[in-house]
Design an enzyme around this catalytic site. Structure first.
Site, PDB file in Angstrom:
ATOM      1  N   SER A   1       0.816  -1.228   0.000  1.00  0.00           N
ATOM      2  CA  SER A   1       0.000   0.000   0.000  1.00  0.00           C
ATOM      3  C   SER A   1       0.841   1.265   0.000  1.00  0.00           C
ATOM      4  O   SER A   1       0.390   2.325   0.431  1.00  0.00           O
ATOM      5  CB  SER A   1      -0.975   0.009   1.190  1.00  0.00           C
ATOM      6  N   ARG A   2       2.086   1.147  -0.461  1.00  0.00           N
ATOM      7  CA  ARG A   2       3.019   2.280  -0.516  1.00  0.00           C
ATOM      8  C   ARG A   2       3.358   2.855   0.863  1.00  0.00           C
ATOM      9  O   ARG A   2       3.838   3.977   0.978  1.00  0.00           O
ATOM     10  CB  ARG A   2       2.468   3.407  -1.417  1.00  0.00           C
ATOM     11  N   LEU A   3       3.121   2.081   1.904  1.00  0.00           N
ATOM     12  CA  LEU A   3       3.507   2.505   3.252  1.00  0.00           C
ATOM     13  C   LEU A   3       4.896   1.948   3.538  1.00  0.00           C
ATOM     14  O   LEU A   3       5.105   1.122   4.428  1.00  0.00           O
ATOM     15  CB  LEU A   3       2.479   2.011   4.283  1.00  0.00           C
TER      16      LEU A   3
END
Length: 212
Positions: free
Chosen positions: A190-192
Site C-alpha cells: 500500500s506504498r507505506l
C-alpha cells in the site's frame, strides 16, 4: 495490447524494516543488506549510482561498481579527468544509491568525497585484468571522440607500449565517500514503505523513521 506507463505498479510485500530489527550503526546495516543481495544473486549487487553536481549547478548521475567499504567510507575507482572527476574536484559532496529491485530495497548515502591514497589505487589497479588496465589508458573518459576506432587504436598503442605491465595512469584512481547520512528503504504494501535514516549528530549516529 499496449500498457500505459501510468498503469504499471507493483505491490511490495517481501520484507519489512523496523527499528528493533535494524542495526544501530548504518555501516552494519549496509553490510547486512549488501551480503543478502549478493547471496540472493540479484544482478550486479555491487552496482551503485553516483550523483555529483557541477559548477553550473546541474546534477549528473552514472553507475559505477563499489570496490570496498569500511568505517572510512565507500570506495570506487575511475578516471579523475572524467565528468564526475571534474565535478568532484569542484564540489566534493556527492550521493550514492543502491537499488536491489528483486529485494525491494534501496540504500541512499550522502557525504563528502576524497581521493584514496596512491598506494590503495596502485594495489587495486594491479589486481585488474590486463585488458582493463590497458583500457584505463585507452579511454579519454567523457571526452568527445570521432568513433570507436579511437579506442581500439589507443588500446593497441598502449598494449604495445606497456605489454603485460601497464602502470597505473596518473589520471586514474580511487575515490572514497565519507558518509554523513544514510537511508535504508524497504518497499511495503500500500506504498507505506519503511524508511530509516541515519544522520550524524555530535559524533554519533541518530536513527529516525521517515514517512514514505
Amino acid at each position: 495490447m499496449t500498457t500505459s506507463i501510468a498503469d504499471l505498479r507493483k505491490s511490495y510485500e517481501r520484507a519489512e524494516l523496523n527499528e528493533d530489527a535494524s542495526h544501530a550503526a548504518p555501516l552494519q546495516q549496509f553490510d547486512q543488506w549488501l551480503k543478502e543481495a549478493i547471496a540472493s544473486e540479484v544482478p550486479e549487487p555491487n552496482a551503485m549510482t553516483v550523483a555529483t553536481v557541477g559548477s553550473d549547478m546541474r546534477p549528473s548521475t552514472r553507475v559505477v561498481l563499489i570496490k570496498g567499504y569500511d568505517e572510512r567510507g565507500i570506495v570506487w575507482f575511475t578516471n579523475y579527468d572524467s565528468r564526475k572527476g571534474r565535478q568532484i574536484a569542484g564540489n566534493p559532496y556527492a550521493a550514492l544509491q543502491f537499488h536491489w529491485v528483486e529485494l525491494e530495497r534501496v540504500v541512499r548515502i550522502e557525504g563528502i568525497v576524497e581521493k584514496v591514497s596512491d598506494a590503495e589505487s596502485d594495489e587495486y589497479f594491479a589486481s585488474r585484468p590486463l585488458d582493463s588496465r590497458i583500457g584505463a589508458w585507452a579511454s579519454p573518459q567523457s571526452q568527445v571522440i570521432s568513433g570507436r576506432g579511437v579506442l581500439v587504436a589507443n588500446a593497441a598503442k598502449y598494449g604495445a607500449q606497456f605489454m603485460l605491465k601497464p602502470p597505473r595512469p596518473p589520471h586514474w584512481g580511487g575515490y572514497r565517500l565519507q558518509p554523513d547520512q544514510w537511508e535504508f528503504w524497504q518497499g511495503r504494501k500500500s506504498r507505506l514503505h519503511d524508511r530509516l535514516r541515519y544522520r550524524q549528530e555530535g559524533g554519533a549516529w541518530v536513527r529516525e523513521r521517515l514517512a514514505p
